[in-house]
Design a protein around this motif. Structure first.
Motif, PDB file in Angstrom:
ATOM      1  N   SER A 203       0.851  -1.181   0.000  1.00  0.00           N
ATOM      2  CA  SER A 203       0.000   0.000   0.000  1.00  0.00           C
ATOM      3  C   SER A 203       0.891   1.237   0.000  1.00  0.00           C
ATOM      4  N   TYR A 204       0.415   2.314  -0.643  1.00  0.00           N
ATOM      5  CA  TYR A 204       1.223   3.529  -0.789  1.00  0.00           C
ATOM      6  C   TYR A 204       0.411   4.738  -0.363  1.00  0.00           C
ATOM      7  N   SER A 205       1.077   5.686   0.271  1.00  0.00           N
ATOM      8  CA  SER A 205       0.388   6.914   0.682  1.00  0.00           C
ATOM      9  C   SER A 205       0.689   8.074  -0.256  1.00  0.00           C
ATOM     10  N   SER A 206       1.682   7.922  -1.139  1.00  0.00           N
ATOM     11  CA  SER A 206       2.009   9.008  -2.063  1.00  0.00           C
ATOM     12  C   SER A 206       2.829   8.455  -3.217  1.00  0.00           C
ATOM     13  N   ARG A 207       3.155   9.340  -4.152  1.00  0.00           N
ATOM     14  CA  ARG A 207       4.107   9.022  -5.217  1.00  0.00           C
ATOM     15  C   ARG A 207       5.420   9.775  -5.008  1.00  0.00           C
ATOM     16  N   GLY A 208       5.591  10.335  -3.836  1.00  0.00           N
ATOM     17  CA  GLY A 208       6.799  11.086  -3.541  1.00  0.00           C
ATOM     18  C   GLY A 208       7.588  10.469  -2.409  1.00  0.00           C
ATOM     19  N   HIS A 209       8.555  11.220  -1.921  1.00  0.00           N
ATOM     20  CA  HIS A 209       9.348  10.777  -0.780  1.00  0.00           C
ATOM     21  C   HIS A 209       8.566  11.005   0.513  1.00  0.00           C
ATOM     22  N   SER A 210       8.966  10.320   1.565  1.00  0.00           N
ATOM     23  CA  SER A 210       8.418  10.580   2.886  1.00  0.00           C
ATOM     24  C   SER A 210       9.565  10.912   3.835  1.00  0.00           C
ATOM     25  N   GLY A 211       9.219  11.388   5.015  1.00  0.00           N
ATOM     26  CA  GLY A 211      10.243  11.775   5.980  1.00  0.00           C
ATOM     27  C   GLY A 211      10.475  10.755   7.073  1.00  0.00           C
ATOM     28  N   VAL A 212       9.980   9.535   6.908  1.00  0.00           N
ATOM     29  CA  VAL A 212      10.140   8.530   7.956  1.00  0.00           C
ATOM     30  C   VAL A 212      11.589   8.055   8.015  1.00  0.00           C
ATOM     31  N   VAL A 213      11.992   7.562   9.183  1.00  0.00           N
ATOM     32  CA  VAL A 213      13.344   7.023   9.313  1.00  0.00           C
ATOM     33  C   VAL A 213      13.474   5.783   8.436  1.00  0.00           C
TER      34      VAL A 213
END
Length: 397
Positions: free
Chosen positions: A351-361
């Motif tokens: 599952s994906y929340s975006s098509r970009g980068h995220s800031g998670v570790v």
């Protein structure tokens, strides 16, 4: 699927941290292998662990840590700033590559290794001028400055480099032939896979067709991107199909394994001072941008084959440190209730929340000499600093 994986992993992390805290003396590191999975967050690693029956290279890691991936001006880094932090130990503004936020040139851990007398190498399954490899030798205010990056590559002093992107070196607007520049600087330059595999040279650059360095079978007609952002090279490559330009000996599924083995062979040859080798698996990021689970899993299996190869190499070369991490996570990639039924016949779907980068570790995995220094939570900038300290015989913490 290994059904005891979820129960084992937290204990494994805490054990690694405890062992690290008990370790007083850290060995000096002679050789460093720095393996970067572009966009490889916990979701990408999960996609491998839940689809691979064999023991993966990740599970062989004696030490695991966490990497905070912020840039200087955003909790969510882009690839140039993320690569710069991992290469130089300094956070910069999104968009900048190899420069500090004020535009000053930074010195990467690769160049510092050269100053210590070590041989250096770069192996990537993308262009040699892409953001992550460029962070180790160039300084530009935009990743789009590929002609400037290629020019700076010729001044990098690396002993071995294997990747793609010939059009940044020849057929340029300034009419320079940078392959000639490299030859005049003492390099052998190869444009096909067979020549790279068979060369006896101690100093060479392989600039290969993209079809030779990365499997392209997705067949997607469009590449994905976050709203308001350009479609990056990795996403375009992950959406591409066909084998245009591939040589008769093209083996893209094992390219990183064979290119890395060749680089290690050359860098370790008659070398008392040791070496520093940066490897990037770039297309994990592309499949995250495209929200492509099938491509992500296939890419992670290729990454794991390389990782297992390197873990075995480190076991045979005890003065070698292997550090594995990512510049950022891409896609907000996870597994939800609807993703997979244990024992079912349906393939796993992330599952994906975006098509970009995220800031998670993102995770860090470390093997070999000095690995204990990479347990725990750290900033992306801490990683090259720890590597430098270990190479110079100082404490890595």
């Amino acid at each position: 699927m290994k059904k005891n994986l979820i129960l084992m992993t937290p204990l494994y992390i805490f054990t690694a941290v405890s062992c690290c805290n008990m370790q007083k003396d850290e060995p000096q590191v002679r050789n460093v292998i720095y393996l970067i999975g572009d966009g490889m967050g916990f979701g990408a690693v999960t996609s491998l662990l839940l689809t691979e029956d064999d023991v993966t290279g990740f599970e062989q890691a004696p030490v695991i840590g966490l990497n905070e991936t912020c840039s200087a001006n955003n909790y969510v880094t882009d690839s140039p700033a993320g690569g710069t932090a991992l290469a130089t130990g300094v956070r910069t503004k999104n968009g900048y590559c190899g420069l500090d936020p004020d535009g000053n040139q930074l010195t990467s851990i690769l160049l510092k290794a050269q100053a210590m007398g070590k041989k250096t190498g770069i192996v990537v399954n993308t262009t040699l001028t892409e953001a992550t490899p460029a962070s180790f030798y160039a300084g530009v205010t935009s990743r789009k400055m590929t002609y400037d990056i290629a020019q700076q590559f010729t001044e990098s002093g690396v002993d071995v480099a294997i990747g793609s992107g010939l059009d940044h070196f020849i057929g340029r607007p300034d009419s320079l032939d940078l392959t000639e520049t490299l030859i005049n600087k003492g390099y052998d330059v190869y444009l096909n896979w067979s020549a790279v595999l068979n060369t006896p040279s101690d100093r060479f650059v392989g600039i290969l067709p993209m079809a030779d360095v990365h499997r392209q079978e997705s067949g997607r007609s469009e590449a994905g991107a976050a709203a308001g952002h350009e479609v990056c090279l990795a996403a375009r490559l992950a959406a591409a199909s066909g084998e245009e330009g591939a040589s008769d000996l093209s083996e893209p599924e094992v390219y990183l394994q064979k290119a890395t083995a060749k680089a290690l062979e050359v860098l370790s040859r008659d070398n008392e001072q040791g070496y520093f080798l940066m490897i990037e698996s770039a297309l994990i990021d592309g499949y995250g941008h495209n929200n492509d689970s099938e491509g992500m899993i296939a890419e992670m299996k290729e990454f794991d084959a390389l990782l297992r190869q390197l873990a075995a190499y480190v076991d045979q070369n005890p003065e070698t440190l292997l550090v594995v991490t990512a510049d950022h996570e891409t896609g907000g990639t996870w597994l939800t209730y609807t993703g997979y039924e244990v024992g079912g016949s349906s393939p796993i779907t992330m599952s994906y929340s975006s098509r970009g980068h995220s800031g998670v570790v993102v995770p860090i995995f470390a093997y070999g000499a000095g690995a204990e220094s990479f347990a725990g939570v750290m900033k992306n900038t801490d990683i090259p600093k720890k590597i430098e300290s270990l190479m110079t015989g100082q404490t890595g913490r």
